[in-house]
Design a protein around this motif. Structure first.
Motif, short mmCIF file in Angstrom:
data_model
loop_
_atom_site.label_atom_id
_atom_site.label_comp_id
_atom_site.label_asym_id
_atom_site.label_seq_id
_atom_site.Cartn_x
_atom_site.Cartn_y
_atom_site.Cartn_z
N LEU A 1 0.83 -1.20 0.00
CA LEU A 1 0.00 0.00 0.00
C LEU A 1 0.87 1.25 0.00
O LEU A 1 0.63 2.20 -0.78
CB LEU A 1 -0.93 0.00 1.21
CG LEU A 1 -1.82 1.23 1.38
CD1 LEU A 1 -2.65 1.49 0.14
CD2 LEU A 1 -2.70 1.08 2.63
N GLU A 2 1.90 1.28 0.82
CA GLU A 2 2.80 2.44 0.86
C GLU A 2 3.51 2.62 -0.49
O GLU A 2 3.64 3.74 -0.99
CB GLU A 2 3.83 2.27 1.97
CG GLU A 2 4.75 3.45 2.12
CD GLU A 2 5.75 3.27 3.25
OE1 GLU A 2 6.79 3.96 3.23
OE2 GLU A 2 5.51 2.43 4.15
N THR B 1 5.26 13.70 -0.51
CA THR B 1 4.27 13.26 0.48
C THR B 1 4.89 12.29 1.48
O THR B 1 5.75 11.49 1.12
CB THR B 1 3.08 12.60 -0.23
OG1 THR B 1 2.50 13.51 -1.16
CG2 THR B 1 2.02 12.15 0.76
N ASP B 2 4.46 12.35 2.74
CA ASP B 2 4.90 11.37 3.75
C ASP B 2 4.03 10.11 3.58
O ASP B 2 2.96 10.00 4.18
CB ASP B 2 4.73 11.95 5.15
CG ASP B 2 5.32 11.05 6.23
OD1 ASP B 2 5.51 9.84 5.96
OD2 ASP B 2 5.58 11.53 7.35
N PHE B 3 4.49 9.17 2.75
CA PHE B 3 3.67 8.02 2.39
C PHE B 3 3.56 7.02 3.53
O PHE B 3 2.55 6.32 3.63
CB PHE B 3 4.24 7.35 1.14
CG PHE B 3 4.14 8.21 -0.09
CD1 PHE B 3 2.91 8.45 -0.68
CD2 PHE B 3 5.26 8.83 -0.61
CE1 PHE B 3 2.80 9.27 -1.79
CE2 PHE B 3 5.17 9.65 -1.72
CZ PHE B 3 3.94 9.88 -2.31
N LEU B 4 4.55 6.93 4.40
CA LEU B 4 4.44 6.05 5.56
C LEU B 4 3.33 6.52 6.48
O LEU B 4 2.47 5.72 6.91
CB LEU B 4 5.77 6.00 6.31
CG LEU B 4 5.76 5.20 7.63
CD1 LEU B 4 5.36 3.75 7.38
CD2 LEU B 4 7.11 5.29 8.32
N ALA B 5 3.30 7.82 6.77
CA ALA B 5 2.25 8.35 7.63
C ALA B 5 0.87 8.18 6.98
O ALA B 5 -0.11 7.84 7.66
CB ALA B 5 2.52 9.83 7.91
N LEU B 6 0.79 8.38 5.67
CA LEU B 6 -0.49 8.22 4.97
C LEU B 6 -0.95 6.78 5.01
O LEU B 6 -2.13 6.49 5.23
CB LEU B 6 -0.35 8.71 3.54
CG LEU B 6 -1.59 8.59 2.66
CD1 LEU B 6 -2.77 9.31 3.27
CD2 LEU B 6 -1.30 9.12 1.25
N ARG B 7 -0.02 5.86 4.79
CA ARG B 7 -0.39 4.43 4.85
C ARG B 7 -0.91 4.08 6.24
O ARG B 7 -1.93 3.39 6.38
CB ARG B 7 0.82 3.58 4.49
CG ARG B 7 0.49 2.11 4.25
CD ARG B 7 0.47 1.28 5.52
NE ARG B 7 1.78 1.23 6.14
CZ ARG B 7 1.99 0.82 7.39
NH1 ARG B 7 0.95 0.48 8.16
NH2 ARG B 7 3.22 0.79 7.90
#
Length: 388
Positions: free
Chosen positions: A49-50, A96-102
């Motif tokens: 997902l990330e 984008t902070d993709f870890l935080a979004l995931r």
């Protein structure tokens, strides 16, 4: 093709890109542990997902909605409003902070469909649906986007300023274009292409506009000569009629193969040229600026591009090349900022910028490299590469 991360490791997580209405949707299958009669399913859900979010960010995708799309919620006929994981569209970009979004998306799933009074958190790795809006992608591009998201990506880094398409194409004179034909000249303001139907002259400005768009989106249609020129200028791959950023692993393999086939032969020719032009001297003058340099700082530069020279011209070692210094003259000549006139004087093209101060030092200087044998090659350079 297996779904792999950027290191090439296969990920065990199934996803699909579907056409939905006027747009596209990404559906990521759920993950679960081992159960009676069933193995672990999609254990790389979180990493996948990330990674998918990051690859969508490379394409400046907008995720208009994210919904839990599990079988259980479908059986319970939960309305979309109760299955939403975000309340505002997600505008993805490389920063984008993709870890935080995931983490935000997996945490939000746990609340969906929970019974009143439930004391434990629900599943955070359910089947979800992301509705997408991506520049230059429509419902007809589902299969293409699926393939692009499955494979490792390459970061295409462009200079902070605008990429000058004329510069990019001048160094590629002679290269083949996707769909056939090749670049034969890049005079001021135009690109001349040899096609099966004859020569075509394309305004540089038309190619520049599309290249600028490609640098923003990472994809562009290759439906005509202009599109083909963009693909060559960007060093892009072409798939399904579109220029796309080429995956890292395939790029490395292709360049390694080309280097093995071409470089050794070219270096042998380069050595013969240098030997002919320099002899046993340890110091020699640059043909354009006239300054003496140790020979390791001089390039045996082809006056007429080697890629478009005939076999006989390539063998004409005494006339087709000159010594140019690697402190600027070689590059200026290659990109058409300087050339040699019929009288042997150096001609320069104004840039309207700080480079003009340096060009002024070269303008009018008479080179000894022009003579009867080399004159046709310098004429070719003036007519096909020079910007003036």
């Amino acid at each position: 093709m297996p779904f792999t991360n950027d290191s090439g490791r296969p990920l065990h997580a199934d996803f699909a890109i579907e056409a939905e209405g006027d747009g596209l949707s990404l559906v990521l299958a759920s993950s679960s542990g081992r159960a009676a009669g069933r193995d672990v399913r999609n254990p790389d859900y979180r990493e996948a997902l990330e990674l998918l979010l990051r690859r969508l960010g490379d394409r400046r995708a907008v995720v208009s909605e994210v919904l839990v799309d599990s079988l259980r919620t479908q059986q319970r006929n939960l309305p979309e409003e109760e299955r939403r994981l975000v309340r505002e569209p997600l505008r993805l970009a490389p920063g984008t902070d993709f870890l935080a979004l995931r983490r935000q998306l997996t945490r939000a799933q746990r609340r969906i469909g929970q019974s009143e009074g439930a004391t434990t958190a629900g599943n955070g790795t359910r089947r979800i649906r992301l509705r997408l809006e991506i520049p230059e992608y429509g419902p007809q591009d589902a299969a293409r986007l699926q393939r692009e998201l499955e494979r490792p990506q390459i970061d295409v880094v462009w200079p902070a300023g605008r990429v000058d398409v004329a510069d990019e194409l001048r160094v590629r004179i002679g290269e083949q274009l996707p769909g056939g034909g090749h670049i034969v000249a890049v005079p001021a303001g135009a690109v001349v292409v040899e096609t099966a139907g004859g020569r075509v002259e394309v305004p540089v400005g038309d190619v520049q506009v599309r290249l600028d768009r490609f640098t923003r989106t990472g994809t562009a249609p290759v439906e005509d000569v202009v599109g083909a020129l963009v693909a060559v200028a960007a060093g892009a791959g072409v798939e399904d009629g579109r220029a796309v950023r080429t995956p890292l692993k395939r790029t490395v393999r292709q360049f390694a193969e080309l280097d093995g086939r071409v470089t050794a032969k070219y270096r042998k020719e380069q050595g013969a040229l240098r030997s002919l032009l320099v002899g046993d001297d340890e110091v020699a003058p640059c043909a354009l600026c006239g300054r003496p340099f140790p020979v390791e700082f001089l390039v045996a530069a082809h006056v007429k591009k080697r890629q478009v020279a005939t076999d006989d011209e390539r063998q004409d070692l005494e006339n087709i090349a000159m010594l140019a210094c690697s402190f600027g003259c070689d590059k200026l000549f290659e990109l058409g900022y300087v050339t040699v006139g019929e009288d042997g004087a150096v001609l320069t093209a104004s840039t309207g910028g700080p480079l003009d101060l340096h060009l002024e030092l070269l303008r009018g200087r008479v080179t000894e490299s022009l003579h009867d044998g080399s004159a046709p090659y310098f004429r070719w350079h003036r007519e096909n590469v020079f910007r003036g």
